[in-house]
Design a protein around this motif. Structure first.
Motif, mmCIF file in Angstrom:
data_model
loop_
_atom_site.group_PDB
_atom_site.id
_atom_site.type_symbol
_atom_site.label_atom_id
_atom_site.label_comp_id
_atom_site.label_asym_id
_atom_site.label_seq_id
_atom_site.Cartn_x
_atom_site.Cartn_y
_atom_site.Cartn_z
ATOM 1 N N PHE A 247 51.286 41.647 29.172
ATOM 2 C CA PHE A 247 51.819 41.266 30.406
ATOM 3 C C PHE A 247 50.664 40.597 31.236
ATOM 4 C CE2 PHE A 247 54.427 44.802 29.432
ATOM 5 C CZ PHE A 247 55.627 44.251 29.635
ATOM 6 N N GLY A 248 49.434 41.045 31.347
ATOM 7 C CA GLY A 248 48.352 40.349 32.071
ATOM 8 C C GLY A 248 48.219 38.962 31.579
ATOM 9 N N MET A 249 47.737 38.826 30.372
ATOM 10 C CA MET A 249 47.414 37.545 29.916
ATOM 11 C C MET A 249 48.487 36.563 29.558
ATOM 12 S SD MET A 249 44.378 36.095 29.398
ATOM 13 C CE MET A 249 44.169 34.422 28.975
ATOM 14 N N GLY A 250 49.627 37.483 29.147
ATOM 15 C CA GLY A 250 50.925 36.597 28.988
ATOM 16 C C GLY A 250 51.291 35.701 30.378
ATOM 17 N N ALA A 251 51.175 36.391 31.403
ATOM 18 C CA ALA A 251 51.481 35.840 32.680
ATOM 19 C C ALA A 251 50.759 34.872 32.930
ATOM 20 C CB ALA A 251 51.575 36.881 33.848
ATOM 21 N N LEU A 252 49.358 34.933 32.906
ATOM 22 C CA LEU A 252 48.246 33.842 33.068
ATOM 23 C C LEU A 252 48.501 32.743 32.182
ATOM 24 C CD1 LEU A 252 45.133 36.127 33.650
ATOM 25 C CD2 LEU A 252 46.747 34.869 35.604
ATOM 26 N N GLY B 269 42.347 24.904 42.622
ATOM 27 C CA GLY B 269 42.475 25.628 43.726
ATOM 28 C C GLY B 269 43.774 26.377 43.838
ATOM 29 N N GLY B 270 44.686 25.708 43.398
ATOM 30 C CA GLY B 270 46.049 26.301 43.098
ATOM 31 C C GLY B 270 45.873 27.430 42.202
ATOM 32 N N PHE B 271 45.535 27.084 41.088
ATOM 33 C CA PHE B 271 45.522 27.967 39.765
ATOM 34 C C PHE B 271 44.742 29.296 40.258
ATOM 35 C CE2 PHE B 271 44.096 28.654 35.373
ATOM 36 C CZ PHE B 271 45.165 29.293 35.093
ATOM 37 N N PHE B 272 43.665 28.971 40.921
ATOM 38 C CA PHE B 272 42.738 30.144 41.239
ATOM 39 C C PHE B 272 43.713 31.136 42.185
ATOM 40 C CE2 PHE B 272 40.486 32.297 44.733
ATOM 41 C CZ PHE B 272 39.745 33.222 44.096
ATOM 42 N N PHE B 273 44.330 30.738 43.090
ATOM 43 C CA PHE B 273 45.275 31.550 43.981
ATOM 44 C C PHE B 273 46.473 32.329 42.792
ATOM 45 C CE2 PHE B 273 43.203 29.485 47.147
ATOM 46 C CZ PHE B 273 42.704 30.293 47.899
ATOM 47 N N LEU B 274 47.025 31.568 41.779
ATOM 48 C CA LEU B 274 47.945 31.913 41.036
ATOM 49 C C LEU B 274 47.185 33.043 40.216
ATOM 50 C CD1 LEU B 274 49.609 28.899 39.925
ATOM 51 C CD2 LEU B 274 50.657 30.866 41.174
ATOM 52 N N VAL B 275 46.031 33.044 39.945
ATOM 53 C CA VAL B 275 45.453 33.841 38.756
ATOM 54 C C VAL B 275 45.021 35.162 39.869
ATOM 55 C CG1 VAL B 275 43.135 34.651 37.780
ATOM 56 C CG2 VAL B 275 44.127 32.180 37.291
ATOM 57 N N PHE B 276 44.655 34.982 41.086
ATOM 58 C CA PHE B 276 44.449 36.068 42.109
ATOM 59 C C PHE B 276 45.688 36.868 42.157
ATOM 60 C CE2 PHE B 276 41.371 37.147 45.760
ATOM 61 C CZ PHE B 276 41.666 38.332 45.465
ATOM 62 N N GLY B 277 46.894 36.047 42.541
ATOM 63 C CA GLY B 277 48.189 36.517 42.699
ATOM 64 C C GLY B 277 48.594 37.393 41.710
ATOM 65 N N VAL B 278 48.500 36.861 40.308
ATOM 66 C CA VAL B 278 49.199 37.652 39.126
ATOM 67 C C VAL B 278 47.989 38.826 39.004
ATOM 68 C CG1 VAL B 278 49.170 37.517 36.632
ATOM 69 C CG2 VAL B 278 49.870 35.801 37.979
ATOM 70 N N ILE B 279 46.860 38.870 39.041
ATOM 71 C CA ILE B 279 46.035 39.928 39.046
ATOM 72 C C ILE B 279 46.430 41.201 40.119
ATOM 73 C CG2 ILE B 279 43.756 40.895 39.005
ATOM 74 C CD1 ILE B 279 42.662 38.530 37.760
ATOM 75 N N ALA B 280 46.552 40.445 41.481
ATOM 76 C CA ALA B 280 46.680 41.526 42.522
ATOM 77 C C ALA B 280 48.080 42.007 42.412
ATOM 78 C CB ALA B 280 46.832 40.641 43.940
#
Lengths: 269, 545
Positions: A247-252, B269-280
């Motif tokens: 899920f994590g890497m898939g979403a990223l 910059g946008g990608f950073f916030f997307l990564v942060f968003g997914v992890i959060a």
């Protein structure tokens, strides 16, 4: 009164008084003495044993022997006690569906009344642990923190930190304890089913059993709080790692593909 | 504005931004720096963003880590817990564990930040592995990028050890079991094991030193080194420029893509916030390491399902696969092969990964610079080796979680262990053969497409009754893309004798190199790409089918 005074010197008067006295004593004895009640209960008990024996002959004797003495296919039931029957039959483990590494939990085939009769019969074969009273396994009366320490000392090496279950050798397993009726947890501790060691009151006193049940109730029931969100099975780093990879890497990667496809050039055309 | 350029006296009225920029240029040389780097080109491809995922999760780790440091107490002194988590009240525990419970239940946002930190750590290492796979399978480690491969490789190892030390800090039953495992691993080292153990733990296990020491290593030493390496890694990327895939106009001498400013700045910059968003979002919905139910570490307690975080699952699996062999040699010294061999395999494999670029450049004697990323199919042997290694890695990961699979899939743990023991040696070989064949098949397909065009699915009946499928020639761009790559030639041993008829001396190493090179680039290892003569001959008119 005349009649009485005339007859009180009758030669049979003493006999009548004696009879009346005997009847009164006997009547009083019959109503007040406990012996009779015991007899009545004993007869109910013997009735249960008798009924249990009938059920046993049909459902159990092929493996455990006609008198509970055991056979090459099943252990002796002498001295296992009513608690063992209530646990094994009440959770659907017995009667066994097929031989295998371990008795599987299945839908229960007997009613509670029948299970009690079977338990009465097996208990009559030799002294053993009886079915506990409800007060003994009420989770609200135990100390969860202390139970947690006891659980981690005695149980978690097979059942996992919160009783999610764990593997034993050759396909055997320590089952998951989520949403198991506290009565069965208590009975399992007393009787030690399958590969589990038994924890009689001499090694694990009654109140400590209750603490363990309180701990499981606090961390592993449908209504135990899960402050972190989804529990992911409670199996620890393996399920967490799997989640991160899928899920994590898939979403990223999905996000990366999206961003990668969105170039300034693509917008122009 | 036009007057400003005409009259030098009005320079003082320049806008504030220009003034600040001027000020900075006078002190740090901003203009030349910006001129050199603002228009740096980055090519567009999703797989080039995998490294960014690592960079961003690293930044998230630092940010959340700083927050956690403010509340964590790295001490092994014993206290009785009186915080707000009822099922632990009254339990004796170390201050480290108690403060972790406080972070989870009594610090505002503490649990969320802890979960973001831990999930980001898992995803950081997953990202590094994906990034490494991308670089490996596209041959992007070739000259001039071997050093950067080593930087990245060092970052991978440091990330694993930062993860290990961080995982150990809360001093819960799971992490304590992990430290105990590590102690056993150290003790299994012959001769020096006991000394290192005493040095690291400051005495017998567990002692009172290991948590404070791991804390310093986790929050200062390793992240400090990693930060420096990340900077070096990025500087080298800018210096080398990014690789790109071949295509019309995309050659070995240029980079086609978007400039760093403003396009990539906005995208990144946008990608950073997307990564942060997914992890959060993951951290807000899924529990990770619920230390509150694990209990404090006590050496007399243990639980099943005790595994390290996934990035050390490889070593855990190697240990679980290895039979527990043990020798007592004369003098009463114990050699514990059950731990020693797996824990020698682990760094051995890492060294092989680190040295691979140097191996390949030795093999090809290729001294050219490579800025075109290869398609994996065009390097079948390397791709096969990579997949073989991944399969071995996967087998070890499965072995590391053998108890979890056994319980959830109703299998015998012994059977899983045996499948893994045999599979660790057999499956990679099978995977290598299959992958190489798939690559060769794809190369044949490319060749077919170039020479005969795309199958349209249109069936045509010829006047004499024959049915043929109409093939549509590929557009020129596609033809270029499919044929742009170089094909390495296998190395030759050269003539047996020199010009005087004297037997030449060839070193055994050179013989080996030629042998391996034939395996890599010989006839059975690649399909010759279509030449322009072949193309012309086939397309010159008379009916191809």
């Amino acid at each position: 009164m005349k009649k009485l005074s005339v007859r009180r010197r009758h030669p049979l008067a003493a006999l009548v008084v004696l009879l009346l006295a005997l009847a009164a004593t006997g009547g009083l004895y019959a109503t007040l003495a406990p012996a009779d009640e015991a007899q009545a209960e004993a007869s109910a008990q013997s009735l249960a044993i008798e009924e249990g024996k009938k059920l046993y002959d049909v459902g159990c004797s092929s493996c455990h022997g006609s008198g509970g003495q055991g056979s090459s296919d099943g252990p002796s039931l002498t001295g296992v006690g009513a608690a063992a029957v209530d646990f094994q039959v009440g959770t659907g483990r017995m009667p066994l569906q097929q031989p295998g590494p371990q008795a599987e939990e299945k839908p229960v085939v007997y009613t509670q009344a029948e299970i009690d009769q079977l338990a009465a019969y097996v208990a009559s074969l030799g002294p053993g642990p009886s079915v506990p009273n409800e007060s003994a396994y009420d989770p609200s009366a135990g100390d969860a923190a202390r139970g947690g320490e006891l659980f981690r000392t005695n149980c978690s090496q097979c059942h996992n930190f919160t009783g999610q279950g764990g593997a034993l050798t050759h396909g055997k397993e320590a089952p998951a304890l989520d949403n198991v009726d506290p009565r069965y947890i208590y009975e399992a501790m007393v009787t030690g089913p399958a590969s589990m060691p038994s924890f009689p009151n001499s090694t694990l006193p009654e109140e400590e059993k209750q603490d363990i049940i309180a701990w499981l109730h606090a961390v592993n029931t449908a209504d135990s709080p899960s402050p972190g969100g989804l529990g992911l099975g409670g199996f620890g780093p393996v399920s967490e790692g799997l989640f991160a990879w899928t899920f994590g890497m898939g979403a990223l990667i999905a996000v990366a593909v999206w961003i990668g496809a969105r170039t300034a050039k693509a917008r122009k055309s | 504005m036009s007057t400003a350029t005409k009259d030098p006296k009005t320079r003082g009225k320049a806008p504030a931004g220009e003034k600040i920029a001027d000020w900075a240029d006078g002190r740090v040389g901003l203009y030349s720096l910006a001129k050199a780097n603002m228009r740096k080109i980055f090519p567009d491809h999703w797989s080039f963003l995998l490294g960014e995922i690592c960079l961003y999760s690293f930044i998230i780790l630092i940010l959340t880590g700083v927050y956690l440091t403010m509340f964590f107490v790295p001490s092994m002194a014993e206290v009785e817990y009186h915080g707000s988590y009822v099922p632990m009240q009254g339990v004796m525990m170390t201050e480290a564990y108690a403060s972790t419970l406080d972070i989870s239940f009594d610090v505002r946002g503490g649990l969320l930040v802890r979960q973001i930190h831990h999930w980001a750590a898992l995803i950081f290492v997953v990202g590094i592995m994906f990034h490494m796979m991308r670089v490996f399978f596209t041959g992007s480690f070739r000259k001039p990028r071997e050093i950067n491969w080593l930087f990245g490789w060092t970052l991978f190892i440091l990330a694993v050890f930062t993860g290990l030390t961080g995982y150990s800090l809360p001093d819960d039953l799971l992490s304590g079991t992990g430290i105990r495992f590590m102690e056993g691993a150290i003790l299994s080292m012959p001769v020096v094991g006991t000394y290192i153990q005493m040095f690291l733990f400051g005495g017998e296990f567990p002692g009172h030193d290991i948590i404070p020491r791991f804390f310093v290593i986790h929050v200062l030493l390793l992240p400090g080194i990693m930060l420096g390496l990340v900077a070096a890694h990025l500087i080298l990327i800018i210096y080398h420029k990014h690789t790109h895939f071949a295509g019309p106009g995309r050659t070995n001498d240029n980079v086609v893509g978007m400039p760093f400013l403003p396009i990539y700045m906005a995208k990144a910059g946008g990608f950073f916030f997307l990564v942060f968003g997914v992890i959060a979002a993951i951290a807000a919905t899924a529990t990770i390491n619920p230390v509150w139910v694990l209990g404090p570490y006590r050496p007399d307690q243990v639980s099943t399902n005790a595994q390290p975080d996934w990035y050390l699952g490889f070593s855990e699996g190697l240990v679980r696969m290895m039979p527990g062999w043990e020798w007592v040699i004369p003098g009463g010294y114990t050699l514990n092969f059950g731990l020693m061999i797996p824990l020698a395999v682990f760094p051995g494999v890492l060294v092989l990964i680190g040295l691979y670029p140097f191996f390949e450049s030795w093999l090809t004697r290729d001294n050219r610079e490579h800025h075109i990323a290869q398609r994996p199919r065009n390097a079948p042997t390397r791709t096969g080796l990579g997949v073989a290694w991944l399969v071995a890695y996967g087998v070890a990961l499965v072995a590391g979680g053998n108890d979890v699979w056994a319980v959830n899939f109703n299998l015998s743990i012994n059977a899983i262990t045996w499948v893994c023991r045999i599979g660790f040696f057999v499956f990679p070989v099978v995977a290598f053969v299959i992958t190489r064949r798939i690559c060769l098949g794809l190369q044949r397909r490319d060749r077919e497409k170039v020479l005969h065009g795309r199958e349209t699915g249109v069936i045509k009946r010829l006047p004499h009754g024959e049915f043929v499928e109409v093939h549509e020639p590929l557009p020129r761009e596609a033809l270029y893309t499919l044929t742009a790559h170089d094909q390495d030639r296998p190395a030759e041993l050269g003539p047996e004798t020199d010009e005087n008829g004297v037997r030449r001396k060839v070193s055994p190493l050179e013989r080996l190199r030629v042998k391996i090179s034939r395996g890599y680039f010989g006839e059975q290892a690649q399909i010759p790409k279509p030449t322009s003569e072949e193309y012309r001959e086939i397309t010159s008119g008379h009916g191809h089918h």
